[in-house]
Design an enzyme around this catalytic site. Sequence first.
Site, PDB file in Angstrom:
ATOM      1  N   SER A  86      49.316 -20.770  10.826  1.00  0.00           N
ATOM      2  CA  SER A  86      48.743 -19.466  10.919  1.00  0.00           C
ATOM      3  C   SER A  86      48.502 -18.727   9.567  1.00  0.00           C
ATOM      4  CB  SER A  86      49.242 -18.776  12.269  1.00  0.00           C
ATOM      5  OG  SER A  86      48.303 -17.726  12.065  1.00  0.00           O
ATOM      6  N   ASP A 118      40.871 -21.661  19.538  1.00  0.00           N
ATOM      7  CA  ASP A 118      41.665 -20.966  18.800  1.00  0.00           C
ATOM      8  C   ASP A 118      40.740 -19.817  18.548  1.00  0.00           C
ATOM      9  OD1 ASP A 118      43.241 -19.454  16.967  1.00  0.00           O
ATOM     10  OD2 ASP A 118      43.988 -21.675  15.954  1.00  0.00           O
ATOM     11  N   HIS A 173      47.273 -21.748  19.620  1.00  0.00           N
ATOM     12  CA  HIS A 173      47.480 -21.251  18.175  1.00  0.00           C
ATOM     13  C   HIS A 173      48.970 -21.012  18.026  1.00  0.00           C
ATOM     14  CE1 HIS A 173      46.378 -19.167  14.354  1.00  0.00           C
ATOM     15  NE2 HIS A 173      47.526 -18.407  14.751  1.00  0.00           N
TER      16      HIS A 173
END
Length: 324
Positions: A136, A270, A299
């Site tokens: 991320s 996502d 995610h």
Amino acid sequence: MRSASEEPVPLHEEFIYCCGAATHVLKCGPWKDLSKDESKNLPRLLFMIIPGNPGLAGYYRTFIQALYRGLNQQYPVWVVSHAGHCKPPSGMEMIEDTDIKELEDVFGLNGQVEHKLNFLKKNVSKDIKLVLIAHSIGCYITLEMMKRASELQVLRSVLLFPTIERMAQSPQGKLMTPLLCKLRYVLYMPVYLLSFLPEGVKASLVRFALRGMKTCDESSITTSVNLFSVDCIANILYMASQEMLKVVERDSTTIKQNLKKLIFYYGTGDSWCPQNYYDEIKLDFPDGDIRLCEKGLRHAFVLDASKEMAAMITDWLQDDLTKL
């Protein structure tokens, strides 16, 4: 007799100050100190995990253990929390009690980049090669690290569900930006009140919040209890607010310069980096190793798919490791 895959993994836990901020480090393997240049027992390679946000190391406990096993326990696998994304043990403050201010705004996005570079400088010999596995916002941090410290011996960077552009414009970003940038202080009081609950009650609340998941990693539940700390949640939300404002344009220059070292892994559903972001970067870098998830992983894969993700990464890196 246990099978090799079930053997307990050596796991070392530390709470340290890095850039003056409390930092939680989890280390898989017998290697606890990689800063001694003259040691003949140093490994040639370190796998270092750069977390997402929340950047609590505990979320990646199962992941680094599975990765370490998948690597036949040949290389250390470390995860370093973001600065201040932890609940320090009793007797340790969130900020080091010193007159020396090592870094301005250590809890901000730029500070978190410098925090990781500082950690490597102080704790890892410059001769050790690195595999950076980022998740991320950790992907943005990793690209910044490679940009600012080209001397790092990065063998590969694996960027999982990379939030490296237009975060505020993503579906989730549009929803969260007003909350993170204008209303986050409203959350502090309920978190403060909940912090007085017994640990067992906090764990029950976490289980209730995650009740919709078929399976949930137990370490994610215990780690999530730390989110009832006001200091910890304040640092998490502050960093997130900066992400919405600062992660705008993709750094295509750094990507181009390091393309052969990078593996991108995008999700199909996502809401932080939607599939059109994948389509566009694939178009811009047709020769890049840019993959689209075919397994439906979320995610926040650490909640329920750490072992599956670790197995995939081990497979991706086999050719690189055989060349060492």
